[in-house]
Design an enzyme around this catalytic site. Structure first.
Site, PDB file in Angstrom:
ATOM      1  N   LYS A  41       1.038  -1.281   0.013  1.00 57.19           N
ATOM      2  CA  LYS A  41       0.207   0.194  -0.531  1.00 57.19           C
ATOM      3  C   LYS A  41       0.558   1.635   0.180  1.00 57.19           C
ATOM      4  CE  LYS A  41      -4.167   0.369   2.353  1.00 57.19           C
ATOM      5  NZ  LYS A  41      -5.251   0.230   3.693  1.00 57.19           N
ATOM      6  N   ARG A  90     -14.775   1.249  17.620  1.00 54.57           N
ATOM      7  CA  ARG A  90     -16.053   2.371  17.251  1.00 54.57           C
ATOM      8  C   ARG A  90     -17.310   1.940  16.940  1.00 54.57           C
ATOM      9  NH1 ARG A  90     -13.045   4.024  11.860  1.00 54.57           N
ATOM     10  NH2 ARG A  90     -12.565   1.517  11.902  1.00 54.57           N
ATOM     11  N   SER A 127      -8.417   7.606   9.337  1.00 59.57           N
ATOM     12  CA  SER A 127      -7.991   8.112   8.426  1.00 59.57           C
ATOM     13  C   SER A 127      -8.188   8.511   7.116  1.00 59.57           C
ATOM     14  CB  SER A 127      -6.372   7.332   8.837  1.00 59.57           C
ATOM     15  OG  SER A 127      -5.832   7.818   9.767  1.00 59.57           O
TER      16      SER A 127
END
Length: 159
Positions: A41, A90, A127
């Site tokens: 990545k 989350r 992000s």
């Protein structure tokens, strides 16, 4: 000495990440922030830049160490005698994936995982979303530390 690690890509570090790291720093004597290297990545920030940003925004805690890692997180933990991984959750969807990872890590090495529920203020934050919103000129000043906002704005201006 009680040690834990907060792993992630942190590209870039957000206020949500910082919330989990700061809470872990109150629970443990030493907290490592392990910045994942994924060569498949291409991140917005290079690993060294991420490490520098994280060091700057966590300097006030005094017990946070920031290092890059490549490979299995359990190997990072073994090399540094870290018995615990701290992860923020989350939403329920995070739990499904993170539970599998926690069970695998425990099965591989006996490392425990502590889940900390994210502050509701940051429950939607990632992000990737910060980068997407900032790319289109949206205001992310309340989502990232000031040092990160400056670097993010500058980086997106260049690209």
């Amino acid at each position: 000495m009680r040690r834990a690690v907060c792993p992630g890509s942190f590209d870039p570090i957000t206020n949500g990440h910082l919330d989990i790291i700061s809470r872990a720093s109150r629970l443990y004597d030493e907290v490592y922030v392990a910045v994942m290297i994924n060569q498949a990545k291409k991140g917005l920030f290079e690993i060294e830049e991420r490490i520098d940003l994280i060091r700057r925004v966590t300097a006030e805690y005094g017990n946070v160490r920031v290092e890059a890692f490549h490979g299995l997180l359990v190997d990072f933990c073994k090399q540094r005698e870290i018995p615990a991984i701290v992860k923020g959750l989350r939403a329920v969807s995070d739990f499904d994936y993170e539970l599998q990872m926690a069970q695998m890590n425990n099965g591989l090495s006996g490392v425990e995982t502590l889940f900390i529920p994210t502050n509701p203020t940051y429950s939607f934050l990632s992000s990737s979303l910060v980068k997407e919103v900032a790319t289109w000129g949206g205001d992310v000043s309340h989502l990232v530390p000031a040092e990160v906002l400056g670097e993010l704005t500058e980086r997106l201006r260049k690209d």
